[in-house]
Design a protein around this motif. Structure first.
Motif, PDB file in Angstrom:
ATOM      1  N   LEU A   1       0.877  -1.218   0.210  1.00 50.61           N
ATOM      2  CA  LEU A   1       0.195  -0.166  -0.130  1.00 50.61           C
ATOM      3  C   LEU A   1       0.829   1.216  -0.005  1.00 50.61           C
ATOM      4  CD1 LEU A   1      -2.895  -1.172   2.489  1.00 50.61           C
ATOM      5  CD2 LEU A   1      -3.130  -1.045  -0.299  1.00 50.61           C
ATOM      6  N   THR A   2       1.674   1.019   0.743  1.00 47.84           N
ATOM      7  CA  THR A   2       2.804   2.493   0.792  1.00 47.84           C
ATOM      8  C   THR A   2       3.373   2.753  -0.484  1.00 47.84           C
ATOM      9  OG1 THR A   2       3.247   1.947   3.035  1.00 47.84           O
ATOM     10  CG2 THR A   2       4.695   3.465   1.980  1.00 47.84           C
ATOM     11  N   ARG A   3       3.938   1.514  -1.253  1.00 48.70           N
ATOM     12  CA  ARG A   3       4.511   1.662  -2.454  1.00 48.70           C
ATOM     13  C   ARG A   3       3.641   2.343  -3.527  1.00 48.70           C
ATOM     14  NH1 ARG A   3       6.287  -2.903  -2.654  1.00 48.70           N
ATOM     15  NH2 ARG A   3       4.682  -3.783  -3.823  1.00 48.70           N
ATOM     16  N   THR A   4       2.530   1.880  -3.379  1.00 43.40           N
ATOM     17  CA  THR A   4       1.369   2.365  -4.450  1.00 43.40           C
ATOM     18  C   THR A   4       0.838   3.572  -4.159  1.00 43.40           C
ATOM     19  OG1 THR A   4       0.487  -0.035  -4.819  1.00 43.40           O
ATOM     20  CG2 THR A   4      -0.911   1.768  -5.353  1.00 43.40           C
ATOM     21  N   GLN A   5       0.848   3.847  -2.643  1.00 42.29           N
ATOM     22  CA  GLN A   5       0.640   5.223  -2.422  1.00 42.29           C
ATOM     23  C   GLN A   5       1.413   6.471  -2.800  1.00 42.29           C
ATOM     24  OE1 GLN A   5      -1.383   5.495   1.648  1.00 42.29           O
ATOM     25  NE2 GLN A   5       0.582   6.812   1.927  1.00 42.29           N
ATOM     26  N   ASP A   6       2.678   5.925  -2.261  1.00 40.01           N
ATOM     27  CA  ASP A   6       3.711   6.999  -2.763  1.00 40.01           C
ATOM     28  C   ASP A   6       3.764   7.323  -4.047  1.00 40.01           C
ATOM     29  OD1 ASP A   6       4.133   6.892  -0.102  1.00 40.01           O
ATOM     30  OD2 ASP A   6       5.980   5.861  -0.338  1.00 40.01           O
ATOM     31  N   ALA A   7       3.571   6.280  -5.091  1.00 36.31           N
ATOM     32  CA  ALA A   7       3.743   6.577  -6.558  1.00 36.31           C
ATOM     33  C   ALA A   7       2.683   7.256  -6.891  1.00 36.31           C
ATOM     34  CB  ALA A   7       3.805   5.122  -7.326  1.00 36.31           C
ATOM     35  N   VAL A   8       1.273   7.108  -6.563  1.00 37.86           N
ATOM     36  CA  VAL A   8       0.093   7.700  -7.214  1.00 37.86           C
ATOM     37  C   VAL A   8       0.299   9.189  -6.421  1.00 37.86           C
ATOM     38  CG1 VAL A   8      -2.365   7.861  -6.526  1.00 37.86           C
ATOM     39  CG2 VAL A   8      -1.322   5.769  -7.065  1.00 37.86           C
ATOM     40  N   LEU A   9       0.690   9.399  -5.010  1.00 33.75           N
ATOM     41  CA  LEU A   9       0.589  10.778  -4.531  1.00 33.75           C
ATOM     42  C   LEU A   9       1.623  11.716  -5.242  1.00 33.75           C
ATOM     43  CD1 LEU A   9       0.249   9.932  -0.810  1.00 33.75           C
ATOM     44  CD2 LEU A   9      -1.461  11.084  -2.418  1.00 33.75           C
ATOM     45  N   ARG A  10       3.034  10.809  -5.625  1.00 34.08           N
ATOM     46  CA  ARG A  10       3.896  11.788  -6.296  1.00 34.08           C
ATOM     47  C   ARG A  10       3.593  12.301  -7.697  1.00 34.08           C
ATOM     48  NH1 ARG A  10       7.485   8.312  -5.191  1.00 34.08           N
ATOM     49  NH2 ARG A  10       7.344   6.957  -6.891  1.00 34.08           N
ATOM     50  N   ASP A  11       2.717  11.235  -8.431  1.00 32.81           N
ATOM     51  CA  ASP A  11       2.225  11.560  -9.655  1.00 32.81           C
ATOM     52  C   ASP A  11       1.397  12.783  -9.867  1.00 32.81           C
ATOM     53  OD1 ASP A  11       2.194  11.411 -12.631  1.00 32.81           O
ATOM     54  OD2 ASP A  11       0.729   9.517 -12.638  1.00 32.81           O
ATOM     55  N   PHE A  12       0.348  12.658  -8.642  1.00 29.03           N
ATOM     56  CA  PHE A  12      -0.674  13.326  -8.786  1.00 29.03           C
ATOM     57  C   PHE A  12      -0.208  14.752  -8.358  1.00 29.03           C
ATOM     58  CE2 PHE A  12      -3.706  15.586  -5.695  1.00 29.03           C
ATOM     59  CZ  PHE A  12      -4.684  16.064  -6.662  1.00 29.03           C
ATOM     60  N   GLU A  13       0.720  14.944  -7.470  1.00 30.31           N
ATOM     61  CA  GLU A  13       1.335  16.244  -6.879  1.00 30.31           C
ATOM     62  C   GLU A  13       2.182  16.718  -8.252  1.00 30.31           C
ATOM     63  OE1 GLU A  13       3.911  17.961  -2.983  1.00 30.31           O
ATOM     64  OE2 GLU A  13       4.191  15.853  -3.813  1.00 30.31           O
TER      65      GLU A  13
END
Length: 536
Positions: free
Chosen positions: A60-72
């Motif tokens: 979850l952390t890996r997916t979450q970090d990737a999504v949030l980084r892309d969204f930001e």
């Protein structure tokens, strides 16, 4: 998100207590397997739970970090490029471009139009991402302006939250463009990750089940290894209890079970030596009593002949026809006569006891009319005036007449001596037994004496170390009843007096041995247990 009820904890504790309470009554093997299985299950579940939690957080952390980084990054590059007051089409177009990123998430942009009204632009994915899909707490945090300090360089930050909608997990996040731009929200489905985690959970569950099965098999093997010596020890203990004192355990190894086997062998060896020593002493004691009795018979025969002559002289003097006894000597002569007779009875009783102890006593059976036998016993001892007989003629049984006479003489004589006349003797038939009851007219037997009336030399009162009897009469009567396969019981009648009940089978088994001894126990010993001393 669910909340566990506290009552469930109490119920679990009660169930666990009942489980262990019932487990105490199962076999040791089952307890070992269950305990070993529980330990293995606890370890496996703990390891699986920790592994699942670590993997879940990592995924979850890996997916979450990737999504949030892309969204930001999309917010900075695309939403930040919008004019200060964009139109509806511009906001909608930008939201669509942001949703086409590599992470494929839904985007919602909120900007202020030229007329001051809010302008919304959604990527249109996931059935239409609306502001109502964003939690209120997240919207509040996103729109809250932070104070800019040395530690906090930006008034707005990126916030995220995991939510569940229709059992599907989502990641929702939001932030504002710094410097006066639109507010953006992102919605990302975590269903693929959830499926991967479910597969991992199933794999861990299967691994836990296999570990539990393996631990049960291992526990069974270990229980067999541990319990096999214990089983052998139990078998050896039972054999030892059955009198097989040469039982020993095979000792192998140096563990605690081997030490226990050595201790058992040492105890069994000491017990065998002790029993052999006691048996030797008992045999020597019996031989001493038998030899002493035989040795005493020779001088007693001479003494008996002399005392008979002295007794005749006393009777002759008593008839007034002249005598040779000094009045001062006469009491001593009478004492010698009575004590010699008593000593002769004691020797005869001791010889009879040694026969029973040695197992050499045998029956000489004959068809006996029980009533006639009782009448003969009473008549031979001149008890006709003191005994009332209630016996039906024709009650026959195969008995040893001599031994039956010994039993009757002891019971009736005892009743006359300690209970007083009249003594009532009754005979009845019950099934295949002959029942003879002897009841006296005395005060009865004290309750603390009743269990010991058939013991040898039992002394009911320490203040009376001496009596006219030898203390062996009732014991000999009981032994004679046992050799017939019968029994004698003693009790007190409700209306007063003691009752001795003799039960003899009409046809004793095993068959009789025609070899009989020359002598039997002296009749009328009169030892109800008042002047006895110990067990020989």
């Amino acid at each position: 998100m669910t909340r566990e009820h506290q009552g469930g904890t109490r119920g679990l504790a009660a169930a666990r207590k009942g489980f262990w309470s019932g487990l105490r009554f199962t076999s040791l093997r089952l307890r070992l397997v269950l305990v070993f299985g529980l330990v293995a299950l606890t370890a496996a579940v703990s390891a699986s739970g920790i592994a699942y939690w670590l993997n879940r957080e990592a995924v979850l952390t890996r997916t979450q970090d990737a999504v949030l980084r892309d969204f930001e990054q999309e917010m900075q590059n695309r939403a930040g490029a919008l004019p200060e007051h964009p139109t509806q089409d511009e906001v909608q177009h930008t939201a669509g471009q942001m949703a086409n990123s590599s992470q494929r998430f839904a985007v919602l942009l909120v900007a202020e139009g030229t007329d001051g009204a809010a302008v919304y632009g959604s990527s249109g994915g996931l059935g239409g991402f609306a502001l109502s899909d964003v939690p209120e707490s997240l919207r509040t945090a996103v729109n809250k302006e932070q104070k800019v300090t040395s530690a906090n360089k930006h008034p707005y930050h990126l916030y995220w939250q995991r939510i569940t909608d229709d059992d599907t997990p989502y990641l929702v996040a939001g932030t504002r463009v710094i410097g006066g731009g639109p507010t953006g929200y992102m919605l990302k489905s975590l269903e693929p990750e959830a499926k991967d985690l479910n597969s991992l959970a199933w794999s861990l569950g299967i691994a836990t089940a296999l570990a539990l099965l393996g631990s049960a098999l291992l526990a069974q093997a270990l229980a067999t290894t541990v319990l096999k010596p214990v089983h052998r020890l139990g078998v050896a203990a039972r054999r030892l209890g059955e009198g097989k004192l040469d039982t020993r355990l095979r000792v192998s190894g140096t563990d605690e079970l081997a030490d226990l086997s050595r201790t058992f062998n040492s105890a069994a060896e000491n017990l065998e030596k002790r029993v052999a020593d006691m048996a030797g002493r008992e045999q020597a004691s019996r031989r001493f009593v038998a030899d002493m009795s035989h040795e005493l018979r020779t001088p007693l025969t001479a003494l008996t002949a002399v005392t008979e002559v002295l007794e005749e002289e006393l009777e002759y003097e008593g008839e007034g026809e002249g005598g040779s006894f000094d009045p001062m000597v006469e009491p001593a002569v009478r004492l010698v006569v009575s004590e010699t007779r008593r000593l002769n009875d004691l020797v005869e009783n001791l010889m009879e006891v040694t026969r029973f102890d040695a197992g050499t006593a045998r029956l000489v059976l004959d068809d006996v009319d029980v009533a006639d036998q009782i009448t003969a016993c009473i008549d031979a001892r001149a008890w006709l005036d003191a005994v009332e007989l209630e016996a039906e003629r024709g009650i026959h049984a195969r008995l040893d007449p001599r031994r039956l006479d010994v039993i009757l003489a002891n019971l009736i004589g005892n009743a006359l001596k300690h209970g007083g006349s009249p003594v009532r003797v009754s005979v009845a038939r019950a099934d295949d037994e002959v029942v003879i009851r002897v009841r006296d007219n005395g005060p009865g037997i004290p309750e603390d004496v009743l269990p010991h009336v058939f013991d040898r030399f039992y002394k009911a009162s320490a203040s009376r170390p001496r009596s006219e009897g030898s203390g062996l009469g009732l014991s000999i009567a009981m032994e004679n009843a046992h050799i017939h396969g019968g029994e004698i019981t003693a009790e007190n009648a409700p209306e007063g007096g003691a009752v001795f009940t003799l039960r003899l089978p009409q046809d004793p088994s095993p068959p009789a041995d025609e070899d009989a001894e020359d002598t039997a126990g002296a009749a009328g010993d009169g030892s109800r247990g008042k002047d006895a001393k110990g067990q020989v």
